[in-house]
Structure formats: structure tokens, C-alpha cells
Write an enzyme that holds these catalytic residues in place. Sequence first.
Site, PDB file in Angstrom:
ATOM      1  N   TYR A 406     -22.727 -40.917  -4.931  1.00  0.00           N
ATOM      2  CA  TYR A 406     -22.022 -39.942  -4.008  1.00  0.00           C
ATOM      3  C   TYR A 406     -22.086 -40.704  -2.369  1.00  0.00           C
ATOM      4  O   TYR A 406     -22.836 -41.396  -2.319  1.00  0.00           O
ATOM      5  CB  TYR A 406     -22.165 -38.710  -4.074  1.00  0.00           C
ATOM      6  CG  TYR A 406     -23.510 -37.799  -3.878  1.00  0.00           C
ATOM      7  CD1 TYR A 406     -24.715 -38.763  -3.459  1.00  0.00           C
ATOM      8  CD2 TYR A 406     -23.511 -36.390  -4.252  1.00  0.00           C
ATOM      9  CE1 TYR A 406     -25.924 -38.065  -3.246  1.00  0.00           C
ATOM     10  CE2 TYR A 406     -24.848 -35.848  -3.850  1.00  0.00           C
ATOM     11  CZ  TYR A 406     -26.048 -36.727  -3.669  1.00  0.00           C
ATOM     12  OH  TYR A 406     -27.101 -36.285  -3.311  1.00  0.00           O
ATOM     13  N   GLU A 407     -21.469 -40.053  -1.751  1.00  0.00           N
ATOM     14  CA  GLU A 407     -21.242 -40.307  -0.225  1.00  0.00           C
ATOM     15  C   GLU A 407     -20.807 -41.836  -0.315  1.00  0.00           C
ATOM     16  O   GLU A 407     -21.209 -42.778   0.549  1.00  0.00           O
ATOM     17  CB  GLU A 407     -22.491 -40.409   0.601  1.00  0.00           C
ATOM     18  CG  GLU A 407     -23.174 -39.104   0.662  1.00  0.00           C
ATOM     19  CD  GLU A 407     -22.250 -38.058   1.216  1.00  0.00           C
ATOM     20  OE1 GLU A 407     -22.745 -36.954   1.238  1.00  0.00           O
ATOM     21  OE2 GLU A 407     -21.770 -38.411   2.243  1.00  0.00           O
ATOM     22  N   GLY A 408     -19.852 -42.318  -1.239  1.00  0.00           N
ATOM     23  CA  GLY A 408     -19.216 -43.681  -1.379  1.00  0.00           C
ATOM     24  C   GLY A 408     -20.137 -44.316  -2.221  1.00  0.00           C
ATOM     25  O   GLY A 408     -21.418 -44.494  -1.780  1.00  0.00           O
TER      26      GLY A 408
END
Lengths: 598, 244
Positions: A406-408
Site C-alpha cells: 500500500y501507499e503505492g
Amino acid sequence: METKPSQKITKGAEFIIKDAKAEDIFIPEEFSEEQQMMEQACHDFMNTEIFPHVERIEKLEEGLMPSILKKAGDLGLLGVTAPEEYGGLSMNFNTSMLITSALGPSGSFSTTYGAHTGIGTLPILYYGTKEQKEKYLPKLISGEWPAAYCLTEPDAGSDANSGKTKAKLSEDGKYYSITGQKMWISNGGFAELFIVFAKIDDDENLTAFIVEKSFEGITMNDEEEKMGIKGSSTRQVFFTDCKVPVENMLYERGKGFKIAVNVLNIGRIKLAAAVQGASKNLMDTAINYSNERKQFGKSISSFGAIQTKLAKMAVKNYALESANYRAGNDIDNAVQELIESGMSKEEAKLKGVEEFAIESAIMKVHGSEVLDFTVDEGVQIYGGMGYSADAPMERAYRDARISRIYEGTNEINRMLAVGMVFKRAMKGSIDVMTPAMEVAKELTSIPTLSSSNDSDLFDKEKAVLKNLKKTLLMVAGKAAQKFGVNLNDEQEVLLNLADIMIETYVTESVLLRTEKLVLLKGDDFCKNRISAAKLYLVDAVEKISLAAKEAISYVAEGDEQKVMLMGLKRFTKYELPNIHLMRREIAQEMISNNKYCF
Amino acid sequence: MNILVCITHVPDTTTKIKFVDGKELDKNGVQFVIGPYDDYALARAVELKESLGAKVTVLNVGKQETEPTIRKALAIGADEAIRIDAEPSDAIFVAHQIAHIAKQNSYDLILMGRESSDYNGGLVHGMVGEMLGWPSVSPCMKLDLEGTNAKMQKEIEGGKELLEATLPLVAGCQEPIAEWKIPNMRGIMSARTKPLNVVEAISVEGAISYNSFDLPPERSSCKFFEVDQVDDLVNALKEEAKVL
């Protein structure tokens, strides 16, 4: 409260072409007594409100997580950098990094906290109108209203701007009707406020909206069955003709992606802080277990096989922390400079993080991979118990895995980081070309045999560091020359370049932190830290060497490849320290203190 | 109402204790905290302040290194602090210092932990009460005030004791007298602005000196027997443990 950064300002990504000095960076040992007390308060909060209730949290007991979030709000943990007028603390960015790190070991709560204080709150804090801020921020900062962020859709993950959720203006022009499906929505199950991204009519770009749960037309699926962070609510959220008043549009039409990107920049480095805290805590757990677990009549921590693991973990964690707080303070410096130049505080904060977006992406990738390493070795040290759900490592192992996603994803972040360097180079905001050409020239010239002045601490290591930067410039320069604007399509090369860049940044950070700390506390105190910095360098050089070889094998051929490989050999030369001895000494310090030692 | 809370500055309870040459504590890498029982006393004082209105003064006998611990007490909710600039050499020394300060002020209540978690003497509250001629109660597990009347609860063998006394009094506190408090961020930020007065210690002849410290012997590993190995168990208890 000392919240003003005091170090020299550097530009984002400048580490590639300039050598920072120890006095220019911030080190965590410089946190004030108040900041340390805040960190300790977070530990106390976890010990009383989270760790005793982990089983209930993991079972998603109704109402429990929002009540913990509310208690965090009562302590002032939900608006660390927000202005006091909205109930925040107006602290600097690095303090929020410290607090995020301190709450990192809380597993599921850490995700809830990150989603609420980051992507849930920041869009309003940075892009909201005065009315929107006054209406919503006090509720979010007090924890009265948990927040969620609805960007991802079934067919729009890494490619977020391709979302299909639509917003239509009503005939009377009073509200937008939002229709669409969002997924992987953290805090979805109990959020009272959603930041929702949708495209108005046939717009190509996203627009952001503030959506209250009480607005009609919101439904959701059951909780997702996840591998880890099971106590963090994750839902699919459906909007069906959800009526959102026009005054709840956030910022400007079609500018939603800008909000998403800028908020994610912050989310990335904050995640790096969270995983740093989680990882350090796991080190303590692993060290304690290795001291307590007896085999062959003695603690397993007395065996070299375990000691080398503990030391490797410690070195990585020490380096991660060095780079995280360096980047955090650089952001503070940039923000301060922008405020002094007349920019509004909120805009300055965004611009400051944007300036260091490359470092933020670097830290997200590096941090999540350090946590991965630590928890993996943690399970191994626990042996059979590491695989048992009765011991803490099993949950930690599952919880950690999401951090690389997550968060890219780490792949997206790696490519993004390199892409941003090239973009800035093209725009002329950072001059990579001149030094890259100098390195290219150096490759074909007769090598100088001048040895570094090795009378001062880390002189030799700094000479190696300079060469690592040359390696980056050599490979990046050649890749840019060969592929030009199509370099973005050469993802394997971008990943190689990212690895070189990450290791270079972290190596420089750990060397400078240690150098500064030696000045503050002396050689004796820092003996094992000096070893840790040297050991990190060895690892980094080996990784960089491999990444560079992979890239060179693809970007150059024949004689040119030979020249580059010779250059690489020269650039990755270092004096071999006594690795096992240093690791044993580091491990001994931790075994003796029964906790992580840096 | 004026409440004095006396706190100790002790190693965190999870500290792996080491000594330098068996003579003194090795403070290297040790994190110091407010004594856990003192923390409860402080929490109750802050609760009383919030419910009845009171001024809470926190007192510590210690050198400058204890100030972060004192400021934590200020962050939790004390209004001001006094540090008596001396090593807390023994209970009688500390009790004299507290009594001396108490005589100069008009405290209604002096609260402290039932004992410190370093030397665990559990003596100071009784001594202070005696020196001031005030009642002292320990371990005080519940404390409610009605005017100048204090209702307290104390744990005794096999039950509990309910007590009443008129203020002023001294209490050595323990859980569940109050809910332990985590300082909130605003409290932490305001702690530095609250007064912390450093006063010189009065001269008191120490009663106790320590010759040396030793760590307890390491526990040997646990031995397991299967249910059908009763004879082996009895034998081990006789021959190895020598308890039969």
C-alpha cells in the site's frame, strides 16, 4: 517546544550530486526532551490501550477501534502538525514522524491511524476551504469522526486516475450525485467521513469530495478477509446517487489527482516511519526471545548463527532511522524556507513534501523492506514458535506484508522515484547532466591512484560513497542516452537505478548520523554504531554492484560495456572490515541490554 | 486544597539491572521513569484536582538528572514542582526533606507510592506522617474526600479495611486508587512552562549505607516430567532440588 529546524536546507534529490555534511543533517538523538516524552506517551498508550486488547482488535470487535482512535484524539495524537485553531498541536513534520514511528508497533491500529491522520485528514487540511476546515477538522482531530480515503477502484489501483466513479451536478446546481465502487478502503467500516475521488461528467481527471456517512446512497460490503492487519477495517464502499452538497467539493474541479498524489507523498514517508517503529519493536522481541530460549544448555543468543541475524537486523534498522529523520528534517527545513518566503503554512507544507517526494518514495520502499527483513528473521529466531499463532512473530509477519503494497507498491515507488529525478533533470531544477558527463569522461581517462585521506572518521567510507554516486550517474546517464524519453518503458532498468539510488541515500545518511553522533557522544559510546555504518556500506556496495551490473548488461554492449564494468569495479572497491567480528560485538551489546541498542 | 505528591525517579521496570563493580547501578542505557506506585498517587491527585479543584505540587529528591521525570509529572497534570537537590540516600533522609518542605507549606494531603520500585523500602510515608504528626495510611487503594474527611480503603490479609481520617494526612498509594494517566501532548508541551523550583537539601545524617550489590543467581531451566514418570520426579525433588 523546539519545533523549528535548525539545519542547512538542501534541495530534494540533491544527495545524488552533492555531498551532505554531518552538521547538515538531523539525527534522532537530537530530539528534545518533550519530543522524547511524546514518543514515550505513545508507547504507554500502546501498552494500555492496544497490546492488552490485540485479540479483540484482530476480531474487529464492533466499536473498539473507533474508541481507541478517540482515545488517541484525547491524547492529541491525531493532529500533530495541524494548526491549534482546529485542535492540532502545530508541531513540525519530524515530530509527526517520531509519533508515527512510536505507534508503528501497534499493527492494525497503525494502519487505522495512518489512514485517518494521513489520507483521511490531510486533503481537508491542505486543500479545504476555511469553512470546510472549520466544519470537519476539529471532528477529525479529536477522533470524534474517523476518516477514510476512497481512491482505489476494482480497475484503478496503481493507475488511480483511471477510476470510473462519476459525479453529476444536480439540475438545481446544489449537489453532486456520486455513483461508483471503491475498494480496499481502510477504516471503511466505521468511518464517518470519506474523501472520495470521482470524475465530474466526462472529465478526464478526478475531483475530490468530502462525503459524510450520513449522506444517503452509501453502502458497503462485509469486511475483507485479509492476510494481516486483520483488526484494520477494510471494505468495498459503494456510492449510488450519493448526494454531496456542492460546497463539499474539495479544492478545484479536475484537481483531485493532484490532491491524491501530494497526500500520498506524505503518506509514503509516514509509512516509512511507521514500519521503522514496528521493526525496532520486533528487534526487541527477537532479542528478548533469543536470550530466553535455551537450547544445548544455553541461550540461543550465545550462538553466532543467531548473533549474526540480530546484528544484520540492527544495522538495517539503524540505517533506516538515520535516513528517515534526515528526510523528515529536510522537509521541515524546506517548509520553513517557503513560509519565510511568504507562502501560506499549508501550501508550504505541501510544497516542502513535494520537494522531497523522491526521498519519501525511497524511504517507503526501503522502510517496508527493512521491516520485511526484520520480521522474517524474527520468525526464524523464534524457530517453530515463530510459526505459531501463540507467539507475536506470526501476526507481525502477516501484518508486515502489506507495507510493500500500500501507499503505492514498492515497484511503482521505485520507478516513480527514478522518473522524478529524470523529470527534475529535464526541467533543470537539478543538474544531473554535468556530473554524469564528468563521470563518463572519467571512465575513459587514466584512473588516478590517489588514495583518500583516511585520518578522519569515515574518510575511506566517504570516498566509497562518492563512487557510489558516480555509479548511479554512470548507469543513469547511459540509460538516458540510450532510451531517451522511452526510458519510462524500461522498467527493469528503472528498478536497478532505484536500488542504486536508495542504497546511496541510506548509506550517506547512516555515515553522517554516526559522524555527528561521534562528535556529540564520543568514539567509545559510538563504537558499535561506527561498525554498523561500515557494515551498512558493505551491504550497500554489494547491492549496488549487482544492480549496476544488471543494468549495464542491458544498456551497453561490447567495448562500452567493458569500460563501464571496469568503471563499476573501480567505483565499488572498498576495504573489507572484519564483518563477523563487528556483527558479534553489535549483537553482544543488544544481548547484554536485552533490547535493540541504537 | 493543596496536594503534595512525592515521586521517585527509578529505572523502568523492564530494565536489565547491571552494577558497576558491585558498588552502584550501571545507569548506561537505563531509562528512568516515575515510580509506578507514585504514578498512581499522582493520577489520584490529578483526579482530585479535576473533580474538587486543587493545586498539585510534585516533589522529588534527586539531582538534576531527575528533571525529565519531574517534567513528566507536570505533563500529567501537576501544577508545579520542587526538586530537592540531593541524592536520595535513604528513607530517613528523604522523609526529613519532605517533612521540611511540608512544614513550610500548607498541604492538605501528601500522596506517594506505597514504595519505590528501586529499593522497595516502603518506609517514607510512615516516617513523614510521624515527623508531621499526621495520620499515614498505606497501602491506600481508594481515597475519597468529603470536605476535610478522607475515606480510604486498604488491603489487609484476607480482606479489606475501610478507614476514615481527617485531613491533613499522608497516604502511600497503590492501584486501583486511580486510573494510571498517560500525559497528553498538550500537557507535555506545557510542562516546561510550569515552575520547577530547585531547593537545597537540609542536612540529615544518613542511617543506611550500602556495601555492595549482587544480582540474584540465574534461574536454572525448567525440567519437565511425563505423567508416568512420578518416580523420576520424586527422585529429582530429593536428589537435585533437595526439597524432600
